[in-house]
Write an enzyme that holds these catalytic residues in place. Structure first.
Site, PDB file in Angstrom:
ATOM      1  CE  LYS A 120      10.541   0.896   7.271  1.00  0.00           C
ATOM      2  NZ  LYS A 120      10.737   2.206   7.890  1.00  0.00           N
ATOM      3  CG  LEU A 155      15.828   3.200   2.919  1.00  0.00           C
ATOM      4  CD1 LEU A 155      16.341   3.468   4.321  1.00  0.00           C
ATOM      5  CD2 LEU A 155      16.988   2.954   1.960  1.00  0.00           C
ATOM      6  N   GLY A 156      12.135   0.493   1.533  1.00  0.00           N
ATOM      7  CA  GLY A 156      11.250  -0.638   1.755  1.00  0.00           C
ATOM      8  C   GLY A 156       9.840  -0.357   1.283  1.00  0.00           C
ATOM      9  CD  GLN A 157       7.448  -3.591  -1.823  1.00  0.00           C
ATOM     10  OE1 GLN A 157       7.877  -2.843  -2.711  1.00  0.00           O
ATOM     11  NE2 GLN A 157       6.955  -4.802  -2.103  1.00  0.00           N
ATOM     12  CB  VAL A 158       4.098  -0.263   4.126  1.00  0.00           C
ATOM     13  CG1 VAL A 158       3.156  -0.543   5.289  1.00  0.00           C
ATOM     14  CG2 VAL A 158       5.316   0.494   4.615  1.00  0.00           C
ATOM     15  CB  ALA A 216       6.715   1.463  -2.629  1.00  0.00           C
ATOM     16  CB  ALA A 217       9.583   4.837   0.881  1.00  0.00           C
ATOM     17  CB  ILE A 266      -0.940   0.027   1.221  1.00  0.00           C
ATOM     18  CG1 ILE A 266      -0.114  -0.033   2.504  1.00  0.00           C
ATOM     19  CG2 ILE A 266      -1.935  -1.118   1.170  1.00  0.00           C
ATOM     20  CD1 ILE A 266      -0.871   0.304   3.732  1.00  0.00           C
ATOM     21  CG  ASP A 322      12.316  11.460   7.027  1.00  0.00           C
ATOM     22  OD1 ASP A 322      12.318  12.521   6.367  1.00  0.00           O
ATOM     23  OD2 ASP A 322      12.096  10.347   6.519  1.00  0.00           O
TER      24      ASP A 322
END
Length: 706
Positions: free
Chosen positions: A240, A222-225, A219-220, A217, A374
């Protein structure tokens, strides 16, 4: 990267779960298409969470014992998660040099890709400089650099975000453009993510989850959720999952970037900061994000410090389903803070949420010194209950204790327009080395703030101050610490969000209650001196400043009347307070005189005119031995002191017994001497006024006789 995405951002209400392979019996688990890991039964038993009862149903066990058992289980689960993350990567520049120094072809390919992108940008800057259009094209080039960083991938996206908080490196135009960087990237295959979960947790998916979204749902870099529901407890969670081989990608990039940093330090004179040190600091922070157990511990610490307020929410961590590459966190429904329309549809106000964020940021910066590094809008959610949820705790930072107090002192010096003191503050803030001469900076600060402070400080736009100081930092040999740059970014982001809802919003005005509370109640010697400096000027007490501080401090819900001004009182009556006692004695005499003469003046004014003429032959024009201006000043001082006393009395937690410590202190020898000096001074002043009035009356009688 946001752990949770609300209904109005990347997915619509119900979409994630409705995409499961549902049936009349409910949602079923989406099975990844690869072989399941076969684990020994003992491993499965060890990794399963132990149930912690929410309510003590066993009356034979005290509630405190049940909570203690639950806490013990939680600590044990965290210890198991730490064991699973034992091999998490960490930043070691020497190891990177050794690793990639033996892989020249791979290094060369990546270096060429980076070099082509950045050199084309450098050529454009060179052409702009030769044609005299460097300043005119700053905005355009900044936008191009943002695009280059996005195309180069996760490391450069993170680097661009880091540069967006460095006013000592980048001009304002670049800061603004780079702050718009979004770290959303294409997703990686779901099968790889599901395999990572099983390998990291030593459990099969269907033993952990009763439902799991078939695709991410969010994505960035370093990872996705994914969103899921735990099988044992039924709780909704966000999982994550780290990108495969991400440490390899960022390791190679940082190896190359660090090599470039050495060249910049050696050949580029316009950048005064140590670029290699900045790169190392930034790389350490990014590598910390690769350890999801560390992120979970960051979230727990942040929750303990700041989620004690009813309007701040920090999700819980599920340690039994967390490892170095997998983080399982409580699911939070909410809307991104920059989606004003969606927030207002829920009956919430953006400004209320922003103000909550500002107060929490101030506590992070100035109270405990541990803060979210952040804070872009995607990491701040407005929940349906009106709480502000903080997400993604991969990048955290700390403010040194000395700097926390120095920042408050810096604000005091700005209010007082004491630019010499402001310049000296940069030593305590670690912006300048102790051997740097600050005298050239003083006129620059004066020119900027004299223009900016035409309005009151509370009416200033925070971004205007940040941009102005950023220009100063860029011109002089400042080395802005990471904590300061990051917190400036945090407050600037919050103000930017508020300005969409209210163009007249001022973050400094919203911050004033917190600053006032800290100045009035904090016993820290630095803040105590800052308060005295604010209240006294040219040997005279500024009651208007105290009244304003109390008015502002009362707006902070943690303000305590009992604690207000106690630090100054202790200094006043302490062994080192003689200098302050001299000032206080003068002011006490002046205030007492104002009360006495103000009361006499009120009595005089209450006398009918014909009697006043008989009693005072000069028709009152010089009654009491004072001019009209002096009488007005005395009455205003008395009324101001009374207003301050009423402010204290009207406070919610006012209790007359709060004066008891003052009475006890006044019984000490130092205090009795102090009181005697005040009484002596008052007696002398009143006697002088009475003598002056008698002499004036005698002169008037003699003149009339002649």
């Amino acid at each position: 990267m946001s752990i949770v995405v609300g209904h109005h951002s990347l997915w619509r209400s119900g979409d994630a779960i409705s995409r499961f392979n549902g049936s009349s019996r409910g949602t079923t688990l989406v099975k990844p298409k690869f072989a399941r890991l076969k684990q020994p039964l003992a491993a499965l038993v060890e990794a399963r969470p132990r149930a912690v009862p929410a309510v003590n149903t066993d009356t034979s066990l005290p509630t405190q014992l049940v909570l203690a058992v639950g806490r013990t289980d939680d600590l044990q689960a965290e210890a198991r998660a730490m064991a699973r993350a034992a091999n998490a990567p960490f930043y070691n520049p020497e190891l990177l040099a050794k690793t990639y120094g033996s892989r020249p072809i791979e290094v060369l390919q990546r270096a060429l890709k980076i070099l082509v992108a950045l050199s084309s940008f450098g050529v454009k800057l060179w052409l702009d400089k030769n044609s005299g259009q460097l300043d005119q094209n700053k905005r355009r080039r900044a936008a191009e650099l943002r695009g280059i960083f996005t195309r180069l991938g996760p490391t450069f996206v993170k680097l661009g975000q880091g540069l967006s908080t460095r006013p000592d490196i980048c001009p304002p135009e670049y800061l603004e453009e780079l702050s718009q960087l979004q770290d959303d990237l294409p997703t990686f295959p779901d099968a790889e993510a599901f395999l990572c979960i099983e390998e990291e947790l030593s459990l099969t998916l269907d033993s952990i989850f009763s439902s799991l979204s078939p695709s991410p749902i969010a994505a960035a870099s370093l990872g996705q959720v994914y969103k899921a529901k735990l099988k044992q407890s039924g709780k909704a969670v966000a999982i994550k999952v780290q990108r495969p081989n991400i440490e390899e990608a960022i390791g190679l990039d940082f190896y190359l970037i660090r090599s470039l940093g050495f060249l910049i330090n050696k050949y580029v004179d316009i950048i005064s900061s140590d670029v290699v040190a900045l790169i190392d600091e930034f790389a350490r922070r990014v590598y910390q994000e690769l350890n999801y157990v560390q992120e979970g511990q960051n979230a727990r610490r942040f929750k303990k410090l700041y989620a004690d307020k009813e309007d701040v929410l920090v999700p819980d961590i599920f340690w039994d389903y967390t490892s170095g590459k997998v983080l399982t966190m409580e699911w939070v429904d909410g809307v991104k803070l920059n989606e004003q329309e969606a927030i207002e549809k829920q009956g919430l106000k953006v400004l209320d949420l922003v103000n909550t964020g500002i107060q929490c940021s101030l506590r992070q910066l100035l109270e405990y010194g541990y803060f979210h590094a952040d804070p872009h809008p995607g990491n701040l959610l407005a929940t349906p209950e009106g709480k502000l949820a903080f997400l993604d705790f991969g990048m955290m930072s700390e403010t040194p204790e000395e700097a926390r107090c120095a920042i408050i002192g810096h604000v005091v010096h700005m209010v007082n327009r004491d630019y010499e003191a402001m310049a000296r503050d940069y030593y305590a803030l670690d912006f300048l080395s102790p051997d740097t001469d600050v005298s050239p900076i003083v006129p620059v600060l004066r020119n900027f703030f004299d223009d900016t402070l035409n309005a009151t400080v509370s009416e200033l736009n925070f971004k205007t101050i940040v941009d102005g100081l950023g220009a100063v930092f860029y011109q002089y040999p400042f080395n802005v610490p990471a904590y300061y740059a990051l917190i400036l970014r945090s407050l600037t982001v919050l103000e930017g969000l508020a300005l969409y809802a209210d163009p007249n919003f001022k973050v400094l005005a919203a911050s004033y209650p917190y600053f006032a509370k800290r100045l009035l109640t904090d016993p820290n010697p630095y803040l105590r001196d800052a308060l005295i400096e604010l209240l006294f000027k040219d040997g005279k007490f500024r009651w208007s400043r105290l009244e304003n501080l109390l008015l502002q401090g009362r707006k902070d819900r943690d303000f305590s009347v009992k604690d207000a001004l106690q630090p100054v009182l202790k200094l006043l009556l302490g062994p080192d307070g003689e200098g302050l006692r001299v000032l206080a004695i003068k002011e006490a005499i002046r205030v007492t005189e104002a009360f006495v003469l103000g009361t006499v003046n009120d009595t005089y004014n209450s006398i009918p005119d014909f009697m006043r003429t008989l009693l005072f032959r000069d028709n009152g024009s010089r009654a009491l031995g004072m001019s009209n201006e002096e009488k007005e000043s005395m009455v205003e001082l008395r009324d101001q002191v009374l207003r301050i006393w009423r402010l204290l009395q009207s406070s919610e937690n006012f209790d007359p017994t709060l004066l008891q410590p003052i009475v006890q202190v006044l019984q000490q020898p130092e205090a009795r001497s102090f009181g005697g000096r005040i009484f002596s001074g008052i007696t002398q002043r009143l006697a002088a006024r009475m003598l002056q009035q008698v002499l004036r009356a005698s002169t008037t009688v003699s003149a009339s006789t002649v």
